[in-house]
Design a protein around this motif. Structure first.
Motif: not given
Ligand SMILES: Nc1ncnc2c1ncn2[C@@H]1O[C@H](COP(=O)(O)OP(=O)(O)OP(=O)(O)O)[C@@H](O)[C@H]1O
Length: 766
Positions: A118-122, A149-150, A321-322, A329-330
């Protein structure tokens, strides 16, 4: 040659691959004798060949200190609490044991969920997933990223095939609640990355619900740079004799390669300061932290328009989310780039080669400072951190940092390198209403964030000059923040009173607050700008963002707060709700009459610029009566009746107009002049040349009969080429059979060329 070598290598590799059972037995024997002191490389650890190969392939050779010290305990199945500075490799410290545990248990794709991380952010979950994919590539184990987000259905259909789930708290709970097929009874390991954040008030209810669903017979691992030591937290997690591994305790709280400094600037100079910084560091990779997503949005929009000469990105919770993943990534890919971010980027994210971390808005506390600053100087890399403090924040914040042994130097800004973009920003806002609204929201969200901060030695709302600050953002006037007005008012009346309130009431309240701002800026109450000694009650709010609940949803970290200066929270809610009542025109008018305010008179002008006085009088009897009634009051019922009566007259007039229009069209078709409409269309066409004169003359017309006309219809002297022009025109038009209304038909006239048309027009208008 190369191919042969490859084949030989594969043969050798295949023959050297031990059978899993044998390997498991061999590794188990080694578990008891793990000695961190003699571990020089990953090969010194009793790890499966699949993990070893994954590590080698990802270029991980020498374990970091936290990895050396914690992996042994984790392999032995103990509960582990790992605390190590940012960028010290905590991710591998838990991912390696997770893979090894499932391998030792002979976990296969069909064995169900074996581990939950479990992590606090996406973003952090996504990053962990990427690392797991790299080092676990040779294992026959599946992993799934469950972060929202999906489509929930899409995730649901894949959940059962996942052996390792990497998730955010909200999303995993949603699956636990809504997916009857989601089976976690056989689960072996639970990992909380950024454990202190996962366990704080923001996620308390969600985490409690998740923990209640998990089997007690499991191994639990907690990792963070600022580890929790709260007994309550440990009890909630049902840890069994946990081992506390903290290799840097009493030595370091931040990486050695991190160069830290701070500057003190006024709030209104922050924009100029960060703009100048960016202009002076165009070839660097920079993260700028701000307090709220609305500020990030504003800075991003403005800086994009200002075009500093480097890429500008923004990362905050309310983004789709996307988009968030793309921006992440950028930013990882680029080398000359500035990222404006909220605290969703402050924990765990491993952006490569970040040169600078700028904390433009003061962090909530020392822990927040550590996590933000830790986005640079990761692992062996160097990096710099700059903390921007207001004069009112300096003393309190520096004291907070000293408590954590963080000593940073103050530096002074070289004024010659400061460039103010203020004039440009003012111009942008004047032209762009959307940007202006974004600026208003940024202003309000900043004030609210300061207002709601717990540590009042650092965050002082009453020290903010609202007018100067709003101007610095390009706003002409100060946006109104009603709740602060309200609390200021209440503060005066209700000093020394305290009230215990429940969490959820305050959460609701904070939502009301976030909505209740009035963007009109003419409120007298804030014209003086300074709040008179109003500070927020000692509440522990977390304004930091998180992807689950969206960052502008203000969350509380602690239950049962003692709230001073407030008599009754429900009263605030009532008052806040009453602010939402729609102000009708009638109500406004009544208020105006009551206060005897002389409202501005509306004056109409006609096209010549003269004041129009002949306003249409009311037609109905009842209307006339109402108009001449000398009353200062508004009688709504009476006004309604008047309108209804006037409506009848209006409709009648409208029908007449339609009739007239139809008649006009008919007449035009017949070619009949209608005096009525001529009067309506009051245009003087006398200046136009007589078409007979121009078109109906014989070809060899005498020079004297040709006339040119000026704009007023006066005859002008003949120009030498006028005859030529008319002749030419006749020749051209000789084939035409176009007929003018009421003018003789000219047969076979050729169309004019563009030059000729221009020429004739010039002649006519001279
Ligand atoms: N043994 C290792 N050898 C080389 N690089 C490593 C090793 N372990 C981790 N790293 C690298 O160090 C960087 C930081 O690792 P990681 O993100 O796990 O740090 P962290 O301790 O979790 O930081 P934070 O506290 O910010 O979450 C990553 O780029 C990772 O690839």
């Amino acid at each position: 040659m190369n191919n042969t070598r490859k084949r030989i290598f594969q043969k050798h590799y295949k023959s050297s691959k031990p059978k899993d059972d044998e390997e498991i037995a061999r590794l188990k024997q080694k578990y008891e004798n793990i000695n961190e002191v003699i571990i020089k490389s990953f090969t010194d650890l009793p790890l499966s060949w699949k993990t070893q190969k994954g590590l080698k392939g990802s270029n991980y050779k020498i374990p970091t200190q936290i990895q050396k010290e914690s992996i042994g305990y984790s392999l032995q199945g103990k509960d582990v609490m790992g605390a190590a500075i940012t960028g010290s490799g905590k991710t591998l410290a838990f991912l390696i044991p997770v893979l090894e545990c499932l391998f030792m248990e002979k976990w296969s794709r069909h064995s169900g969920v074996g581990a939950i991380i479990i992590s606090p952010t996406r973003e952090l979950a996504y990053q962990i997933f990427q690392t797991l994919k790299k080092i676990g590539i040779h294992h026959d184990i599946s992993a799934g990223l469950i972060i929202g987000g999906k489509n929930l259905k899409f995730e649901r259909s894949r959940m059962d095939q996942c052996n390792i789930i990497i998730c955010t708290p909200g999303r995993i709970l949603q699956h636990m609640d809504q997916n009857p097929l989601f089976n976690i009874t056989s689960m072996k390991i639970l990992v909380l990355d950024e454990a202190d954040r996962c366990l704080d008030m923001g996620f308390k209810k969600t985490m409690n619900a998740i923990l209640a669903n998990l089997p007690l017979d499991r191994q639990t691992m907690l990792f963070s740079a600022t580890q929790t030591k709260s007994v309550e937290d440990l009890a909630r997690l049902s840890l069994k004799e946990p081992v506390y591994v903290a290799p840097h305790e009493h030595q370091l709280t931040v990486p050695v390669n991190l160069q830290q400094s701070y500057v003190v600037v006024n709030l209104e100079d922050k924009l100029t300061m960060i703009w100048s910084f960016i202009k002076n560091h165009l070839k660097q990779k920079v993260i700028v932290f701000l307090a709220s997503c609305k500020q990030v949005k504003y800075f991003y929009e403005v800086f994009k328009k200002l075009r500093p000469g480097t890429s500008i990105l923004a990362l905050y919770g309310t983004l789709h989310q996307e988009k968030r993943v793309n921006i992440y990534d950028e930013f990882c890919r680029k080398s000359n780039v500035v990222l404006f971010a909220t605290d969703i980027a402050s924990r765990g994210l491993d952006f490569p080669n970040v040169n600078w971390v700028i904390q433009l808005d003061c962090p909530e506390d020392a822990n927040q400072y550590i996590h933000r600053a830790g986005r640079t100087a990761r692992h062996d890399a160097k990096g710099e951190s700059l903390l921007i403090l207001l004069p009112s924040e300096e003393f309190g914040m520096i004291k907070e940092l000293e408590k954590k042994d963080i000593i940073i130097d103050r530096i002074h800004i070289d004024q010659s390198k400061m460039f103010s973009p203020k004039a440009k920003i003012d111009a942008f806002l004047a032209q762009d209403q959307q940007l202006k609204d974004t600026a208003k929201r940024a202003f309000i969200s900043y004030i609210k964030s300061v207002f709601l901060m717990k540590n009042k030695n650092v965050f002082k709302t009453n020290e903010i000059d609202f007018e100067v600050f709003s101007k610095s953002l390009g706003l002409v006037s100060v946006p109104r923040i009603r709740i602060i007005d309200k609390l200021k008012h209440m503060n005066k009346n209700m000093e020394n009173q305290s009230l215990k309130i429940e969490n959820n009431v305050l959460i609701k309240q904070s939502n009301v607050w976030s909505e209740s701002f009035d963007q009109s800026s003419n409120g007298e109450s804030l014209k003086k700008n300074h709040l008179n000694n109003v500070d927020s009650p000692a509440m522990d709010f977390d304004l930091s963002s998180n992807s689950e609940n969206e960052e502008d949803l203000i969350k509380i970290k602690r239950e049962n707060h003692e709230i001073e200066h407030m008599e009754n929270i429900s009263e605030i809610q009532n008052n806040a709700n009453s602010k939402h009542r729609i102000a009708t025109k009638a109500a406004t008018a009544r208020r105006v009459l009551k206060k005897k305010i002389v409202v501005n008179k509306r004056v109409f002008f006609n096209e010549e610029g003269h004041v129009k006085t002949n306003q249409r009088e009311l037609q109905s009897d009842i209307g006339k009566e109402y108009m001449y009634e000398n009353s200062n009051d508004i009688n709504i019922e009476m006004a309604k009746k008047v309108l209804q009566e006037e409506d009848k007259f209006d409709r009648k007039r409208h029908q007449e107009l339609i009739k007239c229009r139809k008649h006009q069209v008919k007449s035009k078709r017949k070619g009949v002049d209608d005096n009525h409409f001529e009067n309506d269309i009051d245009v003087d066409l006398s200046w136009l040349p007589d078409p007979d004169t121009i078109y109906d003359k014989p070809v060899n017309v005498s020079k004297q009969s040709l006339k040119n006309y000026n704009f007023n219809g006066d005859v002008q002297t003949h120009l030498p080429d006028s005859e030529l022009f008319v002749e030419n025109m006749k020749r051209k038009h000789s084939d035409s059979d176009i007929s003018f209304n009421g003018v003789k038909q000219i047969k076979k006239i050729k169309p004019l060329t563009l030059d000729e048309a221009e020429h004739i027009a010039m002649k006519l208008f001279k």
